[in-house]
Design an enzyme around this catalytic site. Structure first.
Site, short mmCIF file in Angstrom:
data_model
loop_
_atom_site.label_atom_id
_atom_site.label_comp_id
_atom_site.label_asym_id
_atom_site.label_seq_id
_atom_site.Cartn_x
_atom_site.Cartn_y
_atom_site.Cartn_z
N GLU A 182 0.80 -1.26 0.14
CA GLU A 182 0.10 0.14 -0.08
C GLU A 182 0.81 1.32 0.01
O GLU A 182 0.38 2.24 -0.65
CB GLU A 182 -1.08 -0.04 1.14
CG GLU A 182 -2.11 -0.79 1.09
CD GLU A 182 -1.93 -2.43 1.17
OE1 GLU A 182 -0.78 -2.82 1.86
OE2 GLU A 182 -2.40 -3.12 1.09
N HIS B 107 -12.34 -4.68 8.86
CA HIS B 107 -12.75 -4.51 7.34
C HIS B 107 -13.87 -3.39 7.40
O HIS B 107 -14.47 -3.49 6.32
CB HIS B 107 -13.12 -5.95 6.69
CG HIS B 107 -11.98 -6.52 6.24
ND1 HIS B 107 -10.97 -7.36 7.10
CD2 HIS B 107 -11.36 -6.81 4.82
CE1 HIS B 107 -10.08 -7.88 6.33
NE2 HIS B 107 -10.56 -7.70 5.35
#
Ligand SMILES: Cc1ncc(C[n+]2csc(CCOP(=O)(O)OP(=O)(O)O)c2C)c(N)n1
Ligand SMILES: [Mg+2]
Lengths: 352, 335
Positions: free
Chosen positions: B71, B140
């Site tokens: 990322e 999440h």
């Protein structure tokens, strides 16, 4: 931007590899002029920083200041291999990288003073020098934070089919960060035109190489990502230039990323606030005996291309450039506080 | 102005939020060859929420670029590519994973323009999924867009309608500064009719999605459908709720919010983020700073409970703002 840029007397990038004929690209131009220019750039960086120390004591310069003294051969040697159209991404120890890139010394000095004529309008200071025109993309005070950015600049070139090199400087400490390893993998995976230059000065602040890396052979580990990786004596500017040219030319001709480890040493403490308790006097003295400026001078004298009058002229030239930079920085205005919120976003004055 | 109507006779089309996003991407990729999409599984896989499905076939692997799980590196590379003249759209699978790229977003994207004294623009768009409601538990499901809204130098967008899903990307790409675009995971399958007469949207203003006179319900993103459902229920009780969709958390459009409060004199803020230090707190602060004397009742808010999002359905539902809790808060506000 500086109002008094002195392009003529500012450090120039050698355009050797642009010449259609001449020596093979991987060999430094042997000429006297070239050698003198290399020496001049190194001397400018050295004297510039020495002056910064004085100005720091005089409280003209504040904030964190990280000196490059002892490491000049790396910035200047690598700089010889880069062209005007290339890009440089640097660290917080970047006065040398900026000056070697041709960022005018008065714009750098004005930035140290926090003046509006500084190369970042006084918003960056020592750790955040920028010059878009010279494709100098900072000045990054997050250790390893510039690496992904450099990969992106290289990606843009790759996608647009331009033959430009992006050169990213970082330290042995940065090499331990995930951002280095993510970037190395990405750059090798996508074969990006990226030159990774690790300035291994053996310390990350007070932590020595062996105390920060399980495996201290940095080039070997970099090679494991699938890119050519070489180690060079970072105190020998001629050697740095030679290997940097070889690497940059290969990157430019589609060879993908290359990794250079330059073994070097900072002669001064990590920053102005560091009492330097973690290194022995002996060790420092041993490295100072390998001063890259002295080594180059001695070699040029031995080759008969440098004598006392020439050295004196060089010193005077550099001193007067720095004097002028200090004078103009001192006389320059500060940005009005009313401009505080400019450049947060592209809409002037908007804070959003 | 929020939208630009087209002169032609475009028809309304049925679509989903996901397809609307994809159409926005497709249009951007077709119109400007500097635009490319990069992220984990955006290509072969089609995007982890299927947004970019089919784009690889149309635009090829150079412009629909699968990245390794890095990322920080690929968001940073997006920033660098933006500096290098490209118009990258970077997809991060979810906001939770964006924390691995927070350094690049905060320390580079948001600061470069200012730190360089105005020399360097970073025209990047970073898209990511946010929010709960799908029993994905505590790594999440969080709504961290309010954190990002804390950062000067970036725009934070929260498309909640099909029209915004379809058109916000173009406006974001036209902005010379970094833009973060948060897509609420529960909206991807939302179906509806795309207003064919709109061919562009603005980014600076909030929007009144349902006019009303008794209480302002101020929200954004995945909570908008819940707020609209609550307004429907309230209407049955004779309470007229005005629903304001913030659309953008930075900049915040104070004016639209304050105008609404000036009409209703009461407000409930609905925010899927946690209450403490949230964007809802910021909205409340701005109302009290600027419109204190317009208020006929204390401001109220409905936020997520301050707990990591649990997996079990009944717990997750209890942790999130729901139409019923919005209705209850609005009733108290008008009582
Ligand atoms: C991410 C991050 N962690 C820690 C620091 C504090 N810090 C500044 S310089 C430095 C050492 C970095 O060493 P190295 O990469 O070898 O570069 P050098 O200073 O030796 O040139 C540290 C730990 C920082 N600026 N950024
Ligand atoms: Mg070091």
């Amino acid at each position: 931007m500086s109002t008094t840029t002195k392009r003529a007397s500012g450090p120039k990038r050698a355009g050797g590899s642009r010449r259609p004929s001449g020596p093979p690209a991987d060999e430094p131009r042997p000429g006297r002029d070239h050698r003198l220019e290399v020496l001049r750039q190194m001397l400018l960086i050295r004297r510039f920083e020495e002056r910064c120390v004085e100005l720091y004591s005089a409280a003209e310069i504040r904030g964190f200041v990280h000196l490059y003294i002892g490491e000049e051969a790396v910035a200047v040697g690598v700089g010889q291999a880069l062209r005007e159209e290339d890009a440089v991404v640097s660290t917080y120890r970047e006065h040398g990288h900026a000056l070697a890139r041709g960022v005018p010394s008065d714009a750098v000095m004005a930035e140290m003073f926090g003046k509006v004529t500084g190369c970042s309008r006084g918003r960056g200071g020592s750790m955040h020098l920028f010059d878009a025109e010279r494709r100098f993309y900072g000045g990054n005070a997050i250790v390893a934070g510039g690496l992904p950015l450099a990969a992106g600049l290289a990606l843009a070139d790759r996608m647009r089919g331009t033959e430009r090199v992006t050169c990213c400087f970082f330290g042995d400490g940065a090499y331990a960060e995930g951002e280095f390893h993510e970037t190395a993998n990405l750059a090798a995976l996508w074969q990006l035109p990226l030159l990774l230059v690790c300035e291994n000065n053996l310390y990350a602040m007070g932590t020595s190489l062996a105390r920060e890396h399980a495996q201290t052979n940095l080039a070997m580990r970099a090679a494991s990502y699938g890119m050519p990786a070489w180690t060079v004596d970072g105190m020998d500017v001629t050697a740095v230039e030679a290997v940097a040219r070889r690497a940059a030319d290969s990157v430019r001709s589609g060879g993908g990323p290359h990794f250079l480890e330059a073994r070097t040493y900072r002669f001064r403490a990590h920053s102005m606030y560091d009492p330097d308790r973690y290194r022995s006097k002996d060790e420092i003295a041993r490295w100072k005996a390998r001063d890259p400026l002295v080594e180059l001078e001695q070699r040029m004298r031995a080759e008969g291309i440098l004598d006392d009058p020439a050295t004196k002229r060089l010193e005077e030239d550099v001193t007067s450039e720095i004097d002028a930079a200090v004078r103009s920085a001192g006389a320059a205005p500060y940005e009005p506080v009313a401009d505080l919120l400019r450049f947060v976003t592209s809409t002037t004055g908007s804070t959003r | 102005m929020n939208t630009r109507q087209s002169a032609g006779t475009a028809e309304a089309t049925r679509t989903t939020y996901r397809e609307a996003l994809r159409e926005g991407l497709r249009e951007a990729l077709r119109q400007d060859d500097r635009v490319f999409l990069m992220g984990e599984d955006v290509g072969r896989y089609g995007g982890c929420f299927g947004v970019s499905l089919g784009l690889l076939e149309e635009f090829g692997p150079d412009r629909i670029r699968d990245t390794p799980l890095s990322e920080s590196a690929f968001v940073g590379a997006g920033i660098g590519a933006a500096l290098g003249g490209m118009r990258p759209v970077v997809e991060i699978m979810t906001v939770n994973f964006s924390l691995l790229a927070l350094d690049q977003i905060m320390n580079n994207a948001a600061t470069l323009l200012h730190m360089s004294g105005g020399q360097l623009n970073v025209p990047i768009v970073i898209r990511m999924t946010t929010g709960a409601g799908r029993q994905l538990a505590a790594q999440h499901s969080h709504s961290l867009e309010g954190w990002y809204a804390h950062i000067p130098g970036i725009r934070v967008l929260t498309p909640a309608t099909l029209d915004d899903a379809r058109h916000m990307l173009a406006a974001a790409l036209a902005d010379p500064d970094p833009v973060l675009l948060f897509e609420h995971g529960s909206l991807y399958n939302a179906e509806g009719v795309l207003d064919g007469t709109i061919d562009a949207v603005g980014l600076d203003s909030a929007s009144v999605r349902r006019p009303g006179t008794d209480v302002s319900v101020i929200t954004y993103g995945g909570s908008l459908p819940k707020a609209l459902a609550a307004a429907e229920t309230l209407a049955e009780d004779g309470i007229s709720a005005e629903v304001v969709d913030l659309r953008s958390l930075r900049p915040l459009d104070d004016a639209t919010v304050l105008e609404s409060v000036a009409r209703t004199h009461r407000a409930v803020i609905v925010d899927e983020g946690w209450r403490s230090g949230s964007i809802s707190a910021e909205v409340m602060a701005r109302i009290t700073e600027q419109s204190f004397y317009e208020l006929d009742a204390p401001l109220r808010r409905v936020c997520s409970q301050e707990v990591p999002m649990p997996y079990a359905r009944q717990l997750e539902e209890a942790a999130l703002p729901q139409p019923a809790s919005i209705v209850a808060a609005a009733r108290k506000a008008v009582a």
